[in-house]
Design an enzyme around this catalytic site. Structure first.
Site, PDB file in Angstrom:
ATOM      1  N   HIS A 198      -8.024 -19.557 -10.234  1.00 49.14           N
ATOM      2  CA  HIS A 198      -8.780 -19.422  -9.538  1.00 49.14           C
ATOM      3  C   HIS A 198      -9.195 -20.261  -8.292  1.00 49.14           C
ATOM      4  O   HIS A 198      -9.520 -19.703  -6.962  1.00 49.14           O
ATOM      5  CB  HIS A 198     -10.139 -19.188 -10.312  1.00 49.14           C
ATOM      6  CG  HIS A 198     -10.427 -18.207 -11.340  1.00 49.14           C
ATOM      7  ND1 HIS A 198     -10.849 -18.307 -12.618  1.00 49.14           N
ATOM      8  CD2 HIS A 198     -10.037 -16.871 -11.414  1.00 49.14           C
ATOM      9  CE1 HIS A 198     -10.925 -17.606 -13.281  1.00 49.14           C
ATOM     10  NE2 HIS A 198     -10.350 -16.552 -12.585  1.00 49.14           N
ATOM     11  N   LYS A 241     -18.589  -7.382 -20.714  1.00 49.35           N
ATOM     12  CA  LYS A 241     -17.606  -8.214 -21.136  1.00 49.35           C
ATOM     13  C   LYS A 241     -18.429  -9.538 -21.808  1.00 49.35           C
ATOM     14  O   LYS A 241     -19.478  -9.712 -21.477  1.00 49.35           O
ATOM     15  CB  LYS A 241     -16.808  -9.161 -19.937  1.00 49.35           C
ATOM     16  CG  LYS A 241     -15.546  -8.324 -19.564  1.00 49.35           C
ATOM     17  CD  LYS A 241     -14.980  -9.336 -18.712  1.00 49.35           C
ATOM     18  CE  LYS A 241     -13.620  -8.522 -18.122  1.00 49.35           C
ATOM     19  NZ  LYS A 241     -12.944  -9.278 -17.236  1.00 49.35           N
ATOM     20  N   ARG A 290      -1.104 -12.110 -10.110  1.00 48.14           N
ATOM     21  CA  ARG A 290      -0.370 -12.821 -10.886  1.00 48.14           C
ATOM     22  C   ARG A 290       1.119 -12.145 -10.888  1.00 48.14           C
ATOM     23  O   ARG A 290       2.062 -12.623 -11.256  1.00 48.14           O
ATOM     24  CB  ARG A 290      -0.643 -13.431 -12.055  1.00 48.14           C
ATOM     25  CG  ARG A 290      -1.686 -14.666 -12.008  1.00 48.14           C
ATOM     26  CD  ARG A 290      -2.328 -14.793 -13.369  1.00 48.14           C
ATOM     27  NE  ARG A 290      -3.057 -13.547 -13.566  1.00 48.14           N
ATOM     28  CZ  ARG A 290      -4.234 -13.697 -14.522  1.00 48.14           C
ATOM     29  NH1 ARG A 290      -4.524 -14.619 -15.109  1.00 48.14           N
ATOM     30  NH2 ARG A 290      -4.773 -12.374 -14.397  1.00 48.14           N
ATOM     31  N   SER A 339      -8.187 -16.837 -17.605  1.00 52.69           N
ATOM     32  CA  SER A 339      -9.400 -17.352 -18.701  1.00 52.69           C
ATOM     33  C   SER A 339      -9.215 -17.092 -20.119  1.00 52.69           C
ATOM     34  O   SER A 339      -9.492 -17.679 -20.956  1.00 52.69           O
ATOM     35  CB  SER A 339     -10.754 -16.772 -17.997  1.00 52.69           C
ATOM     36  OG  SER A 339     -10.800 -17.100 -16.666  1.00 52.69           O
TER      37      SER A 339
END
Ligand code: PNS
Length: 183
Positions: free
Chosen positions: A22, A46, A99, A136
Site C-alpha cells: 500500500h 468486512k 498485484r 493485509s
C-alpha cells in the site's frame, strides 16, 4: 478538448492494516498527482482487526517522512460511496495497485461502477513484484499463527498487530470493538 480533470487522486482501501505494498502505491501516486487523498473505508461488510481511527493513524504513520508524503492526506472515507466522495473533494481519479490477475478481476467491476456512478476514472499501477505476495489478509493470517511479518508491514504496524492479536487470544486483554476479517 476540455482541460484535464484531475490534479488530485484518491487511493482508497480498507488498510486493515496498511502494508508495504500500500505504501509503495500511495507514494508512487504522489509522484503522478499533486495531491493524493488516502481514503480509509469503514467497510461495514468486512470485519476489521483495527478500528477506522487506528487504520487512519497507521497509514499516516507509515508514510510520515517518506518522499512525497507532503502531498498525501489521509482521511476516513466512513461508510459513504467512494465515487461520491471522490467527486465531492475534486479528486475524480482513483489509483489502485494491481498485484496480478486476481486483483484485476476484483478491481475491474469497482472501477466500472465508480465510472458509472460519478464518472470517476480508475488508474491502475502495476504492483511492485517485491510485494506481490503481500496482502493485509495474508499478513494477519501469518501473524495470527505467530509468523514473522517483518518487511511486509511498516514496523509500527508489526508491533500493533502483535499487540492486537495478543489481546484477541483466549485469556488475552479486552477485545477491540470489531472482530477480525478482510482482504
Ligand atoms: O482495500 P479494499 O478492501 O480492497 O478496498 C475496497 C474499497 C474500500 C476501495 C471499496 O470497498 C470501496 O470503494 N468502498 C467504499 C464504498 C463504495 O463506494 N462501494 C462501492 C464500490 S464500487
Amino acid at each position: 478538448m476540455p482541460e484535464p480533470a484531475a490534479r488530485r487522486c484518491v487511493c482508497p482501501g480498507s488498510f486493515d492494516p496498511v502494508t508495504v505494498g500500500h505504501v509503495d502505491v500511495i507514494l508512487r501516486a504522489a509522484r503522478l498527482f499533486e495531491e493524493v487523498v488516502v481514503a480509509v473505508a469503514a467497510n461495514p461488510a468486512k470485519r476489521s482487526l483495527f478500528t477506522l481511527d487506528e487504520r487512519v493513524a497507521m497509514v499516516r504513520e507509515a508514510i510520515a517522512g517518506r518522499p512525497g508524503a507532503e502531498r498525501v492526506v489521509v482521511d476516513a472515507l466512513g461508510d459513504g460511496l467512494l465515487a461520491e466522495h471522490s467527486r465531492a473533494i475534486g479528486a475524480p481519479v482513483v489509483v489502485k495497485g494491481l498485484r496480478g490477475g486476481t486483483d484485476f478481476a476484483y478491481e475491474l467491476p469497482m472501477a466500472l461502477m465508480n465510472r458509472h456512478l460519478a464518472d470517476v476514472e480508475t488508474v491502475f499501477l502495476a504492483g511492485d513484484p517485491r510485494f506481490e505476495h503481500v496482502s493485509s489478509s495474508l499478513v494477519k493470517e501469518v501473524a495470527g499463527h505467530g509468523g514473522d511479518v517483518r518487511g511486509l508491514v511498516p514496523p509500527q504496524v508489526e508491533t500493533a498487530l502483535r499487540e492486537r492479536l495478543e489481546q484477541q487470544r483466549p485469556g488475552g486483554a479486552a477485545q477491540p470493538d470489531q472482530p477480525q476479517g478482510g482482504r
